[in-house]
Motif scaffolding. Sequence first.
Motif, mmCIF file in Angstrom:
data_model
loop_
_atom_site.group_PDB
_atom_site.id
_atom_site.type_symbol
_atom_site.label_atom_id
_atom_site.label_comp_id
_atom_site.label_asym_id
_atom_site.label_seq_id
_atom_site.Cartn_x
_atom_site.Cartn_y
_atom_site.Cartn_z
ATOM 1 N N ASP A 298 0.842 -1.196 0.000
ATOM 2 C CA ASP A 298 0.000 0.000 0.000
ATOM 3 C C ASP A 298 0.876 1.245 0.000
ATOM 4 O O ASP A 298 1.635 1.489 0.943
ATOM 5 C CB ASP A 298 -0.933 0.011 1.214
ATOM 6 C CG ASP A 298 -2.039 -1.023 1.109
ATOM 7 O OD1 ASP A 298 -2.504 -1.270 -0.015
ATOM 8 O OD2 ASP A 298 -2.421 -1.600 2.144
ATOM 9 N N GLY B 134 -1.823 4.373 -4.135
ATOM 10 C CA GLY B 134 -2.570 3.137 -4.360
ATOM 11 C C GLY B 134 -1.691 1.924 -4.135
ATOM 12 O O GLY B 134 -0.539 2.032 -3.714
ATOM 13 N N GLY C 280 -0.622 2.464 -8.369
ATOM 14 C CA GLY C 280 -1.955 3.043 -8.476
ATOM 15 C C GLY C 280 -3.043 2.015 -8.647
ATOM 16 O O GLY C 280 -4.102 2.307 -9.221
ATOM 17 N N ASP D 99 -5.905 -0.987 -7.380
ATOM 18 C CA ASP D 99 -6.870 -1.318 -6.342
ATOM 19 C C ASP D 99 -6.481 -2.689 -5.795
ATOM 20 O O ASP D 99 -6.522 -3.676 -6.526
ATOM 21 C CB ASP D 99 -8.276 -1.358 -6.936
ATOM 22 C CG ASP D 99 -9.343 -1.765 -5.916
ATOM 23 O OD1 ASP D 99 -8.996 -2.154 -4.778
ATOM 24 O OD2 ASP D 99 -10.542 -1.719 -6.275
#
Length: 360
Positions: free
Chosen positions: A18, A22, A66, A68
């Motif tokens: 993390d 992102g 970046g 998810d």
Amino acid sequence: MEIRQRADACPGVFATHDAADGALARVRLPGGRVTAAQLRELASCAEDLGDGELHLTSRGNLQLRGLDRDDPRLARRLADAGLLPRFSHERVRNYLASPVPEVDDLVAALDQAVCAEPELAALPGRFLFAIDSGRGDVAGERADVTWCDGAFLIDGTDTGVRVERSRAVAALVTAALAFVASRGDAWRLRESAAAREAVLAAVRPLGTVVEPVEPPRSGPPPVDGRVVAPWFGCLSGARARVLAALVPGVVVTPWRSIVLPSAHPSLAEAGFFVDPATPGVALSACIGSPGCAKSHADVRADASRVAATLPVSLRAHFSGCERRCGRPRSDHVDVVATAGGYLVDGQGFSSVDEWREGRE
């Protein structure tokens, strides 16, 4: 000896890191080898799922930023592209190799052999293999175990053990298995004298023993049209597709450059460094802010601002904090951002501009 007080958190595809921009995923490329088709898929993944860039690393791998972290599409797409041959071994496929075709077969055989050993799934993500053709290019990167044209090295130092090419992969895998069995809490061989002795004892029967010598050290190959480099090791999706359209495959090096099968000077028009006399070619930098919350400065913007005024041959690495992520092994000027300015080789400056002005 360094004592590790925390778990190994090297990022991978399934265990992302993390960051402020992102999630970050690291994609291991065996010896930096990647086909044109895989490069196109990586470019699409970066554009569809991340920040649109492929970030070259100091281990010849690629990172996507970046992301998810809960999106399962990246792993599925990379697996379909042949980039995740064994999920359980995904983070341990850390191999450096000379960027020459003469060792391609050894790289492929090493990856297959490592993935075939269930015990090696327990290797720390920091453990590093290397295969050097004898040029001395990756021998200086201080991999945990290196086969260098017959010489067996530990942490970049010759052990005196000599292993024939036909047994090179067996020696490297045997060494890794011995490390797993003896490492205790160590992440690297340099951290454990007991593990080093266990590795040597395991490998000696596979070769002969001679007086150790200093291994060759050639360093990274300069950019010349066949070796090209993107600015700060950031390869946009568009530029990745340019490469994929020109050649069947490339080698990503641990010096954030890319080796092509033949020279393509026209890649300068696509934004690549192809000439060693280009300002900025010898500069590198971590991601800095705003991508990293620990960074004290936007080091890439600062480095870009002063690049044209620095000597072209000056090798410097700009770090956003004292961790110095991505710094090269070779000699370089150490430029580190602090809360109050910059340290350059330990000397304080209020800004990189003050340092630059002092050089003029």
